[in-house]
Motif scaffolding. Structure first.
Motif, PDB file in Angstrom:
ATOM      1  N   VAL A   1       0.836  -1.202   0.000  1.00  0.00           N
ATOM      2  CA  VAL A   1       0.000   0.000   0.000  1.00  0.00           C
ATOM      3  C   VAL A   1       0.868   1.248   0.000  1.00  0.00           C
ATOM      4  CG1 VAL A   1      -1.728   1.302   1.277  1.00  0.00           C
ATOM      5  CG2 VAL A   1      -1.894  -1.193   1.161  1.00  0.00           C
ATOM      6  N   ALA A   2       1.868   1.281   0.886  1.00  0.00           N
ATOM      7  CA  ALA A   2       2.778   2.427   0.930  1.00  0.00           C
ATOM      8  C   ALA A   2       3.547   2.575  -0.369  1.00  0.00           C
ATOM      9  CB  ALA A   2       3.745   2.268   2.107  1.00  0.00           C
ATOM     10  N   ALA A   3       3.933   1.452  -0.967  1.00  0.00           N
ATOM     11  CA  ALA A   3       4.650   1.503  -2.241  1.00  0.00           C
ATOM     12  C   ALA A   3       3.788   2.129  -3.329  1.00  0.00           C
ATOM     13  CB  ALA A   3       5.086   0.093  -2.646  1.00  0.00           C
ATOM     14  N   ARG A   4       2.507   1.721  -3.382  1.00  0.00           N
ATOM     15  CA  ARG A   4       1.607   2.277  -4.400  1.00  0.00           C
ATOM     16  C   ARG A   4       1.373   3.767  -4.168  1.00  0.00           C
ATOM     17  NH1 ARG A   4      -2.327  -0.607  -3.337  1.00  0.00           N
ATOM     18  NH2 ARG A   4      -3.700   0.893  -2.313  1.00  0.00           N
ATOM     19  N   LEU A   5       1.182   4.157  -2.913  1.00  0.00           N
ATOM     20  CA  LEU A   5       0.965   5.575  -2.604  1.00  0.00           C
ATOM     21  C   LEU A   5       2.206   6.418  -2.877  1.00  0.00           C
ATOM     22  CD1 LEU A   5      -1.070   5.246   0.723  1.00  0.00           C
ATOM     23  CD2 LEU A   5      -1.934   5.788  -1.572  1.00  0.00           C
ATOM     24  N   SER A   6       3.375   5.761  -2.909  1.00  0.00           N
ATOM     25  CA  SER A   6       4.622   6.465  -3.203  1.00  0.00           C
ATOM     26  C   SER A   6       4.859   6.621  -4.708  1.00  0.00           C
ATOM     27  CB  SER A   6       5.801   5.730  -2.569  1.00  0.00           C
ATOM     28  OG  SER A   6       5.655   5.655  -1.167  1.00  0.00           O
ATOM     29  N   GLY A   7       3.947   6.108  -5.514  1.00  0.00           N
ATOM     30  CA  GLY A   7       4.080   6.240  -6.958  1.00  0.00           C
ATOM     31  C   GLY A   7       4.665   5.028  -7.658  1.00  0.00           C
ATOM     32  N   ILE A   8       4.934   3.958  -6.897  1.00  0.00           N
ATOM     33  CA  ILE A   8       5.479   2.739  -7.497  1.00  0.00           C
ATOM     34  C   ILE A   8       4.345   1.989  -8.198  1.00  0.00           C
ATOM     35  CG2 ILE A   8       6.585   0.519  -7.036  1.00  0.00           C
ATOM     36  CD1 ILE A   8       7.910   1.830  -4.600  1.00  0.00           C
ATOM     37  N   LYS A   9       4.587   1.550  -9.419  1.00  0.00           N
ATOM     38  CA  LYS A   9       3.580   0.811 -10.191  1.00  0.00           C
ATOM     39  C   LYS A   9       3.689  -0.675  -9.853  1.00  0.00           C
ATOM     40  CE  LYS A   9       3.571   4.225 -13.921  1.00  0.00           C
ATOM     41  NZ  LYS A   9       3.789   4.484 -15.368  1.00  0.00           N
ATOM     42  N   ASN A  10       2.984  -1.038  -8.771  1.00  0.00           N
ATOM     43  CA  ASN A  10       3.064  -2.413  -8.267  1.00  0.00           C
ATOM     44  C   ASN A  10       2.689  -3.442  -9.325  1.00  0.00           C
ATOM     45  OD1 ASN A  10       3.419  -0.868  -5.994  1.00  0.00           O
ATOM     46  ND2 ASN A  10       2.026  -2.049  -4.698  1.00  0.00           N
ATOM     47  N   ALA A  11       1.605  -3.182 -10.048  1.00  0.00           N
ATOM     48  CA  ALA A  11       1.090  -4.153 -11.012  1.00  0.00           C
ATOM     49  C   ALA A  11       2.115  -4.447 -12.102  1.00  0.00           C
ATOM     50  CB  ALA A  11      -0.211  -3.649 -11.616  1.00  0.00           C
ATOM     51  N   ARG A  12       2.706  -3.394 -12.641  1.00  0.00           N
ATOM     52  CA  ARG A  12       3.688  -3.589 -13.718  1.00  0.00           C
ATOM     53  C   ARG A  12       4.911  -4.335 -13.208  1.00  0.00           C
ATOM     54  NH1 ARG A  12       6.070   1.561 -16.908  1.00  0.00           N
ATOM     55  NH2 ARG A  12       7.145   1.842 -14.903  1.00  0.00           N
ATOM     56  N   HIS A  13       5.351  -4.004 -12.002  1.00  0.00           N
ATOM     57  CA  HIS A  13       6.538  -4.653 -11.451  1.00  0.00           C
ATOM     58  C   HIS A  13       6.273  -6.140 -11.202  1.00  0.00           C
ATOM     59  CE1 HIS A  13      10.485  -4.480  -9.504  1.00  0.00           C
ATOM     60  NE2 HIS A  13      10.002  -5.358  -8.632  1.00  0.00           N
ATOM     61  N   GLN A  14       5.125  -6.455 -10.637  1.00  0.00           N
ATOM     62  CA  GLN A  14       4.797  -7.852 -10.370  1.00  0.00           C
ATOM     63  C   GLN A  14       4.625  -8.639 -11.672  1.00  0.00           C
ATOM     64  OE1 GLN A  14       1.360  -7.353  -7.890  1.00  0.00           O
ATOM     65  NE2 GLN A  14       2.545  -7.265  -5.991  1.00  0.00           N
ATOM     66  N   THR A  15       4.105  -7.985 -12.711  1.00  0.00           N
ATOM     67  CA  THR A  15       4.006  -8.634 -14.020  1.00  0.00           C
ATOM     68  C   THR A  15       5.391  -8.997 -14.541  1.00  0.00           C
ATOM     69  OG1 THR A  15       1.964  -7.440 -14.575  1.00  0.00           O
ATOM     70  CG2 THR A  15       3.245  -8.349 -16.410  1.00  0.00           C
ATOM     71  N   HIS A  16       6.332  -8.075 -14.410  1.00  0.00           N
ATOM     72  CA  HIS A  16       7.706  -8.345 -14.839  1.00  0.00           C
ATOM     73  C   HIS A  16       8.308  -9.514 -14.056  1.00  0.00           C
ATOM     74  CE1 HIS A  16       8.152  -3.933 -16.389  1.00  0.00           C
ATOM     75  NE2 HIS A  16       7.513  -4.719 -17.232  1.00  0.00           N
TER      76      HIS A  16
END
Length: 339
Positions: free
Chosen positions: A220-235
């Protein structure tokens, strides 16, 4: 010297939790190897150490992708099925058409093209994992267990529940059987060591590695910090599938066959060595180096059990005990260290 300066120096000298756990894993690997040497005759030999690595190159390779996903807070139980599927596809695509029977007939592709298309098949399974986990928010342990069965099921359909091992071009077995400078070490082992080294660099020295830890520690904190969780996990899922695909292709090349049962239970062995190596099952913590030594621990236990003439049933029990002790020891050690 001021109190603030002393506090900063003490903080700088304090070992990180990750380094602490990795040191414990390395120490445990050495201790278990020495203990096994006391129980099993002729176990304490340099060649035996080499064999522990070379005989487990496939599982260690799979463990790299599984470790990154575990650190990010996700599972990948599909890698064993991908190993079987990619190997079967590589053989099927390379087999010449018009064979004596259905299992001897294929598409007649050049070897390099057959292996490339087989790798695409592996990436397709990785893409399915990412689609259902990232897009539809289905728990990764359920999704990857399902795609493992799908991949292995497709391999069984293509091989009719058996294997494909005839009507192959002569160069199909080249990659899996290249020996390093006249030694007994094959190319897949060298590729595994290179993969581990590259993975350590990615983990420690790149933004990609740091993002993996941040997402696993607090998505949650990562997403709020602007990190694109979905794209990273896809990679990460595509990365793990690509490794599994290459392992399957190299095994198919080594044995010049596509076997639907190849890679059976490798997904669980890859998970076991990651947990033995100190990777947190909840995410946000772990290392590739720890996973590598976790693989040595598992290989030592299995090899020693074989040397003591224990049945394979006991080896499964020993694996279960090792994983349980690893998780308990990690929790206890961190609690004691940070008390």
């Amino acid at each position: 010297m001021s109190v603030q300066l002393k506090a900063k120096m003490a903080k700088g000298l304090k070992m990180s939790d990750e380094a602490f756990i990795t040191l414990l894993v390395v120490s445990a690997a050495v201790f278990i190897f020495l203990f096994a040497s006391l129980l099993v005759p002729n176990f304490f030999q340099f060649q035996n150490v080499v064999n522990l690595v070379t005989n487990n190159w496939a599982v260690i390779s799979l463990g790299v992708g599984v470790t990154f996903l575990l650190v990010s807070g996700n599972f990948d139980l599909s890698v064993g099925g991908i190993v079987a599927l990619s190997g079967v596809l590589a053989v099927w695509f390379a087999q010449a058409p018009g064979g004596a029977n259905a299992l001897a007939s294929g598409f007649g592709m050049p070897t390099w093209m057959a292996m490339l298309f087989a790798l695409f098949g592996a990436l397709a399974i990785g893409g399915l994992n990412a689609l259902f986990v990232v897009r539809f928010k289905i728990p990764s342990i359920i999704v990857t267990l399902g795609t493992m069965l799908v991949a292995r099921g497709i391999a069984q359909v293509i091989t009719h529940g058996s294997q494909r091992n005839t009507n192959l071009p002569d160069d199909f077995g080249f990659l899996g059987n290249i020996y390093l400078f006249g030694t007994s070490i094959k190319l897949p082992v060298v590729l595994m060591l290179l993969l581990v080294c590259v993975a350590v660099v990615i983990e420690k020295r790149t933004i990609f590695g740091r993002l993996t830890f941040w997402i696993g520690a607090n998505p949650v904190a990562a997403r709020l910090s602007g990190i694109k969780n979905a794209r990273h996990q896809t990679h990460l899922y595509l990365f793990s599938a690509a490794i599994a695909g290459m392992v399957g292709i190299l095994l198919a090349s080594e044995f010049k066959s596509g076997f639907s049962s190849r890679g059976m239970l490798m997904e669980f062995d890859a998970l076991v060595i990651a947990l033995l190596g100190g990777v947190a099952i909840a995410g946000g913590f772990g290392s590739v180096v720890g996973m590598f030594f976790g693989a040595l621990i598992l290989a030592t236990v299995t090899s020693a059990a074989t040397g003591l003439v224990l049945s394979p049933d006991w080896q499964y029990i020993l694996k279960a005990i090792a994983v349980f002790l690893a998780i308990v020891a990690q929790t206890w050690a961190l609690t004691l260290k940070n008390r």
